[in-house]
Design an enzyme around this catalytic site. Structure first.
Site, PDB file in Angstrom:
ATOM      1  N   HIS A  40       0.833  -1.205   0.000  1.00 42.05           N
ATOM      2  CA  HIS A  40       0.000   0.000   0.000  1.00 42.05           C
ATOM      3  C   HIS A  40       0.865   1.252   0.000  1.00 42.05           C
ATOM      4  CE1 HIS A  40      -3.565  -2.405   1.694  1.00 42.05           C
ATOM      5  NE2 HIS A  40      -3.704  -2.220   0.413  1.00 42.05           N
ATOM      6  N   HIS A 128     -11.096  -5.211   2.236  1.00 41.50           N
ATOM      7  CA  HIS A 128      -9.625  -5.253   2.261  1.00 41.50           C
ATOM      8  C   HIS A 128      -9.179  -6.639   1.787  1.00 41.50           C
ATOM      9  CE1 HIS A 128      -5.543  -5.558   3.853  1.00 41.50           C
ATOM     10  NE2 HIS A 128      -5.539  -4.246   3.991  1.00 41.50           N
ATOM     11  N   GLU A 130      -6.843  -8.705   2.549  1.00 40.16           N
ATOM     12  CA  GLU A 130      -6.613  -9.770   3.545  1.00 40.16           C
ATOM     13  C   GLU A 130      -7.947 -10.311   4.066  1.00 40.16           C
ATOM     14  OE1 GLU A 130      -3.916  -8.934   6.927  1.00 40.16           O
ATOM     15  OE2 GLU A 130      -5.258 -10.221   8.082  1.00 40.16           O
ATOM     16  N   THR A 166      -4.908  -8.805  10.483  1.00 35.21           N
ATOM     17  CA  THR A 166      -3.621  -8.692  11.195  1.00 35.21           C
ATOM     18  C   THR A 166      -3.183  -7.261  11.487  1.00 35.21           C
ATOM     19  OG1 THR A 166      -2.474  -8.782   9.068  1.00 35.21           O
ATOM     20  CG2 THR A 166      -2.637 -10.846  10.283  1.00 35.21           C
ATOM     21  N   CYS A 204      -0.989  -8.841  14.036  1.00 37.19           N
ATOM     22  CA  CYS A 204       0.427  -9.147  13.804  1.00 37.19           C
ATOM     23  C   CYS A 204       1.315  -8.444  14.841  1.00 37.19           C
ATOM     24  CB  CYS A 204       0.798  -8.693  12.400  1.00 37.19           C
ATOM     25  SG  CYS A 204       2.552  -8.816  12.082  1.00 37.19           S
ATOM     26  N   SER A 233      -3.739   0.128   6.201  1.00 38.01           N
ATOM     27  CA  SER A 233      -4.438   0.030   7.500  1.00 38.01           C
ATOM     28  C   SER A 233      -3.486   0.308   8.650  1.00 38.01           C
ATOM     29  CB  SER A 233      -4.994  -1.369   7.710  1.00 38.01           C
ATOM     30  OG  SER A 233      -5.958  -1.655   6.769  1.00 38.01           O
ATOM     31  N   ASN A 234      -2.334  -0.363   8.633  1.00 42.05           N
ATOM     32  CA  ASN A 234      -1.427  -0.164   9.774  1.00 42.05           C
ATOM     33  C   ASN A 234      -0.840   1.239   9.740  1.00 42.05           C
ATOM     34  OD1 ASN A 234       1.702  -0.321   9.230  1.00 42.05           O
ATOM     35  ND2 ASN A 234       0.763  -1.720   7.777  1.00 42.05           N
TER      36      ASN A 234
HETATM   37  S1  SF4 Z   1       2.185  -6.693   8.820  1.00 35.17           S
HETATM   38 FE1  SF4 Z   1       2.596  -8.683   9.748  1.00 35.17          FE
HETATM   39  S2  SF4 Z   1       1.065 -10.037   8.815  1.00 35.17           S
HETATM   40 FE2  SF4 Z   1       1.148  -8.214   7.528  1.00 35.17          FE
HETATM   41  S3  SF4 Z   1       2.623  -8.707   5.948  1.00 35.17           S
HETATM   42 FE3  SF4 Z   1       3.766  -7.679   7.585  1.00 35.17          FE
HETATM   43  S4  SF4 Z   1       4.556  -9.364   8.874  1.00 35.17           S
HETATM   44 FE4  SF4 Z   1       2.927 -10.203   7.584  1.00 35.17          FE
END
Ligand code: SF4
Length: 293
Positions: A40, A128, A130, A166, A204, A233-234
């Site tokens: 992303h 999403h 995932e 995750t 994760c 997202s993260n």
């Molecule tokens: S954030 Fe965690 S689950 Fe997602 S791709 Fe990276 S290591 Fe893998």
């Protein structure tokens, strides 16, 4: 003005191995198809497209035959693998091992819930990649919830097995889990019934450990430039967390977004990013900050 990059910021191992796989394939081939953006981050997608990576969607894949298609770290539902088999497409599979394990656990949870008349619930962003891959493990029967507003989709008369995408916020997942447990308890008090609520912590560790590292890092500087694509997202989770802790945090996607006035009276700038932000991009931004200075 001191400018520094957060030591642990940059790609997670899932993204690193996906990109290594792309680069390895494109050493021997001019072109490789990838189902969705490999990461992303537009800048990295652009860099890889110059090497020959072409992003396609599932509709385009349906029309392809006798070629190679890459599956990115987010993973894909079983239907994609079936389509590849039907069209003689070789899959270059970069599904992150953590996502793969989660897909297997969702599958097991689904089979168990099916036996006892329960439901699988996934806390994540609707649509999403995932989440689509996880829902695919449940014959598309899992209920996807993105916030407390969606809890009415759950039938509290039935057992529940809850998982999370995750990269969701661990604080929000905890709050959702508490609310589900509370509603379940109240509901079953009224109905004099007892059903299972199974909660799997599937966020994760790479994402959840980043929050403390980022907050600690932000305390060492006057201004934070957080580099991320808005669709990560993260990235959005970490940016909002940092912004709530330190007002002088700015979200940027490249050096052109930097505004000189952010640095008035500032002695130190920290650069950080999502698990999908390449190190080279943060270094480019560091150079731009130094030249403004
Ligand atoms: S954030 Fe965690 S689950 Fe997602 S791709 Fe990276 S290591 Fe893998």
């Amino acid at each position: 003005m001191i400018v520094k990059i957060e030591p642990l910021a940059g790609f997670c191992f899932g993204v690193v191995s996906a990109i290594n796989l792309v680069e390895k394939e494109l050493k021997d081939n001019d072109k490789l198809y990838c189902l969705g953006d490999i990461v992303h981050n537009n800048m990295e997608v652009e860099r890889l497209s110059k090497l020959g990576l072409e992003v396609i969607d599932i509709e385009r894949m349906k029309a392809l035959k006798n070629t190679k298609v890459m599956i990115r770290a987010h993973g894909e539902p079983p239907s994609t693998y079936k389509l590849a088999e039907e069209n003689n497409i070789e899959i270059i599979d970069a599904t992150c091992p953590i996502v793969l394990k989660l897909q297997q656990n969702v599958r097991k949870g689904y089979l168990r819930m099916k036996e006892i008349g329960g439901q699988v619930v996934i806390y994540g962003k609707k649509g999403h990649a995932e989440v689509v891959g996880l829902v695919g493990q449940t014959n598309n029967e899992a209920i996807v919830i993105s916030s407390k507003d969606d809890l009415d989709l759950i039938n509290f008369d039935k057992p529940i097995h809850l998982f999370s995408q995750t990269t969701m916020s661990k604080e929000e997942y905890k709050a959702i889990c508490n609310e589900i447990e509370l509603r379940h308890k109240l509901h079953n008090q009224n109905n004099n019934q007892a059903h299972d609520v199974i909660i799997t912590n599937s966020i994760c560790g790479k994402v959840s450990s980043r929050s403390k590292e980022l907050i600690d890092f932000s305390d060492t500087v006057d201004v934070v430039l957080f580099v991320s694509g808005k669709s990560s997202s993260n990235g959005m989770y970490l940016y909002n967390l940092c912004k709530a802790h330190k007002e002088a945090t700015y979200l940027i996607s490249n050096k052109e977004d930097i505004k000189k006035e952010w640095f008035e009276g500032c002695e130190s700038v920290g650069i950080s990013g999502a698990t999908s932000t390449p190190r080279w991009l943060m270094e480019e931004i560091m150079d731009a900050c130094i030249s403004i200075n």
